[in-house]
Design an enzyme around this catalytic site. Structure first.
Site, PDB file in Angstrom:
ATOM      1  N   GLU A  96     -17.310   4.104  10.354  1.00 59.56           N
ATOM      2  CA  GLU A  96     -16.757   4.992  11.044  1.00 59.56           C
ATOM      3  C   GLU A  96     -16.435   6.415  10.644  1.00 59.56           C
ATOM      4  O   GLU A  96     -16.255   6.477   9.460  1.00 59.56           O
ATOM      5  CB  GLU A  96     -15.296   4.460  11.571  1.00 59.56           C
ATOM      6  N   CYS A 109     -12.760  13.072   8.972  1.00 62.57           N
ATOM      7  CA  CYS A 109     -12.434  12.045   7.896  1.00 62.57           C
ATOM      8  C   CYS A 109     -13.656  11.127   7.961  1.00 62.57           C
ATOM      9  O   CYS A 109     -14.129  10.377   8.764  1.00 62.57           O
ATOM     10  CB  CYS A 109     -11.470  11.223   8.544  1.00 62.57           C
ATOM     11  N   CYS A 116     -14.935  -2.362   2.209  1.00 60.83           N
ATOM     12  CA  CYS A 116     -14.213  -1.743   0.826  1.00 60.83           C
ATOM     13  C   CYS A 116     -13.976  -2.942  -0.080  1.00 60.83           C
ATOM     14  O   CYS A 116     -13.671  -4.141   0.452  1.00 60.83           O
ATOM     15  CB  CYS A 116     -13.152  -0.969   1.030  1.00 60.83           C
ATOM     16  N   CYS A 120      -6.679  -3.438  -0.985  1.00 58.51           N
ATOM     17  CA  CYS A 120      -5.273  -2.768  -0.880  1.00 58.51           C
ATOM     18  C   CYS A 120      -4.572  -3.709   0.485  1.00 58.51           C
ATOM     19  O   CYS A 120      -5.149  -3.787   1.213  1.00 58.51           O
ATOM     20  CB  CYS A 120      -5.068  -1.429  -0.389  1.00 58.51           C
ATOM     21  N   CYS A 123      -4.039  -1.977   4.123  1.00 64.76           N
ATOM     22  CA  CYS A 123      -5.243  -1.534   4.550  1.00 64.76           C
ATOM     23  C   CYS A 123      -6.081  -2.161   5.527  1.00 64.76           C
ATOM     24  O   CYS A 123      -6.608  -3.326   4.896  1.00 64.76           O
ATOM     25  CB  CYS A 123      -6.019  -0.593   3.342  1.00 64.76           C
ATOM     26  N   CYS A 340      -5.094   6.985   9.646  1.00 68.49           N
ATOM     27  CA  CYS A 340      -5.345   6.675   8.202  1.00 68.49           C
ATOM     28  C   CYS A 340      -5.204   4.921   7.937  1.00 68.49           C
ATOM     29  O   CYS A 340      -4.410   4.263   8.214  1.00 68.49           O
ATOM     30  CB  CYS A 340      -4.197   7.156   7.394  1.00 68.49           C
TER      31      CYS A 340
HETATM   32  N1  SAH Z   1     -10.348   4.435  -1.061  1.00 73.54           N
HETATM   33  C1  SAH Z   1      -9.748   5.795  -0.907  1.00 73.54           C
HETATM   34  C2  SAH Z   1     -10.025   6.461   0.417  1.00 73.54           C
HETATM   35  C3  SAH Z   1      -9.412   5.588   1.726  1.00 73.54           C
HETATM   36  S1  SAH Z   1      -8.035   5.401   2.217  1.00 73.54           S
HETATM   37  C4  SAH Z   1      -8.121   5.753  -1.083  1.00 73.54           C
HETATM   38  O1  SAH Z   1      -7.657   4.705  -1.271  1.00 73.54           O
HETATM   39  O2  SAH Z   1      -7.618   6.948  -1.376  1.00 73.54           O
HETATM   40  C5  SAH Z   1      -7.433   6.786   2.750  1.00 73.54           C
HETATM   41  C6  SAH Z   1      -5.754   6.859   2.478  1.00 73.54           C
HETATM   42  O3  SAH Z   1      -5.086   6.171   3.659  1.00 73.54           O
HETATM   43  C7  SAH Z   1      -5.121   6.324   1.359  1.00 73.54           C
HETATM   44  O4  SAH Z   1      -4.047   7.178   0.628  1.00 73.54           O
HETATM   45  C8  SAH Z   1      -4.391   4.909   1.991  1.00 73.54           C
HETATM   46  O5  SAH Z   1      -3.502   4.575   0.976  1.00 73.54           O
HETATM   47  C9  SAH Z   1      -4.065   5.314   3.250  1.00 73.54           C
HETATM   48  N2  SAH Z   1      -3.832   4.060   4.003  1.00 73.54           N
HETATM   49  C10 SAH Z   1      -4.559   2.850   3.886  1.00 73.54           C
HETATM   50  N3  SAH Z   1      -4.067   2.267   5.002  1.00 73.54           N
HETATM   51  C11 SAH Z   1      -3.098   2.810   5.841  1.00 73.54           C
HETATM   52  C12 SAH Z   1      -2.272   2.558   6.887  1.00 73.54           C
HETATM   53  N4  SAH Z   1      -2.512   1.399   7.234  1.00 73.54           N
HETATM   54  N5  SAH Z   1      -1.404   3.589   7.315  1.00 73.54           N
HETATM   55  C13 SAH Z   1      -1.314   4.704   6.388  1.00 73.54           C
HETATM   56  N6  SAH Z   1      -2.016   4.947   5.540  1.00 73.54           N
HETATM   57  C14 SAH Z   1      -3.027   4.074   5.176  1.00 73.54           C
END
Ligand code: SAH
Length: 350
Positions: A96, A109, A116, A120, A123, A340
């Site tokens: 995406e 983006c 992944c 986390c 996420c 995000c």
């Molecule tokens: N793997 C990389 C890039 C992808 S995530 C990284 O972790 O930086 C991009 C951003 O989205 C990261 O800062 C992550 O912490 C944030 N993120 C992930 N899930 C989210 C959510 N449900 N709501 C808001 N931000 C989120």
């Protein structure tokens, strides 16, 4: 095997590779430069559009090569103007990309991997698990497919952020190759300062990233104020704890115009207290840093919620009072599940 797989995609090849390719066909090397210009500057979508090549060379090329953009499988348009693109790749994996227009600029983006590996806890992409790395061509393909679909002209103010699916530092060679072509004024022509790579903080990869010649900006997903909390939210922290992460940040060769961006996803009752904010300020005190606070974007199957907005503002104030530039980022595209961390390929629309 899918038809496209039999053809080698020209998208993703750099100037030298295209010159070598031309030479391999018995053509002068400058023919490679014409292909480079054709696919990245003129955005030719098929070999027939490479009109400065002879018909013979084009048909010889066509026996093994193509210009293959990722295929748009679905698009979801948000009320706020952003669009989430679901692309299908030649091996039927899906990935995406989010298009976010603003008055004076456009942000894309980008994804760097299918799925992944990092798990986390908050996420949605993590729920997919690790699938595979994207190629440089698939990364550039996201940019070209969306900018052509949305008529974003070359030279428009375009920001590219590697904040979609995947961990770019775990696919650094392909991300680096893609960025070199994207940021080349004779290639796709995006301003290097407008490209940002976001990472969970893979320490040795950040050291490697610091050395690359065409280096975009660095963003780090901090998301917690101490090791215990961070390890609970981001298991990678057990391998690369905060002391190691901040040590590479302090040693990082910032250019005069640059700072490191720290992203901090605010999770209600988890990492959003005044003490958290004070600890974050302490962690970042001796760094040229900027903080982006991202109120959590919730969704099905994960228990976290965003704090109330007053809490977000109070958190910000504690940081700005300590002279850390801190911004609140309200994610676009929440109604289409494009915000995000919400990219998860399930095709949901809220
Ligand atoms: N793997 C990389 C890039 C992808 S995530 C990284 O972790 O930086 C991009 C951003 O989205 C990261 O800062 C992550 O912490 C944030 N993120 C992930 N899930 C989210 C959510 N449900 N709501 C808001 N931000 C989120």
């Amino acid at each position: 095997m899918n038809l496209q797989e039999q053809y080698e995609n020209l998208l993703g090849l750099n100037l030298q590779e295209l010159e070598n390719l031309a030479a391999g066909f018995g053509q002068p090397r400058y023919r490679g430069r014409q292909i480079y210009h054709g696919i990245y500057v003129r955005r030719a979508r098929d070999l027939a559009a490479l009109s400065d090549l002879s018909r013979e060379f084009r048909s010889a090329l066509a026996s093994h090569h193509s210009i293959a953009y990722p295929k748009v499988e679905r698009e979801f348009a948000s009320h706020d103007g952003s669009v989430r693109y679901l692309f299908r790749l030649p091996d039927d994996n899906r990935v995406e990309t989010v298009y976010m227009p603003e008055e004076d600029r456009t942000t894309l983006c980008l994804s760097s991997q299918v799925g992944c590996a990092l798990d986390c806890r908050f996420c949605f992409t993590a729920l997919l698990g690790a699938r595979r790395n994207l190629t440089a061509g698939e990364i550039i393909g996201q940019v070209l497919a969306v900018t052509t679909a949305q008529n974003v002209p070359r030279g428009a103010r375009l920001n590219l952020v590697f904040m979609g699916m995947g961990e770019p530092m775990l696919n650094l060679p392909q991300v680096t190759s893609a960025v070199a072509i994207l940021a080349d004024p004779k290639g796709v022509g995006v301003t290097l300062r407008r490209i940002t790579v976001s990472t969970v903080g893979i320490v040795p990869r950040i050291e490697e990233f610091a050395q690359i010649s065409v280096r975009p900006k660095l963003a780090i997903s901090l998301n917690a104020s101490n090791d215990q909390q961070r390890s609970a939210l981001m298991p990678i922290n057990q391998k690369y704890p905060l002391a190691d992460l901040l040590r590479v940040c302090r040693a990082y060769p910032l250019r005069p115009w640059e700072h490191i961006t720290f992203e901090y996803v605010l999770l209600d009752g988890v990492n959003d207290s005044d003490e958290d904010a004070r600890r974050v300020a302490d962690l970042l005190r001796d760094l040229r840093a900027k903080v982006n606070l991202i109120p959590y974007n919730s969704g099905p199957n994960l228990p976290y919620r965003a704090p109330r907005f007053e809490r977000v503002v109070a958190f910000q104030k504690i940081l700005t009072d300590r002279r850390i530039p801190t911004f609140i980022r309200i994610s676009r595209g929440q109604d289409i599940f494009a915000a995000c961390g919400q990219l998860s390929l399930e095709g949901q629309v809220a």
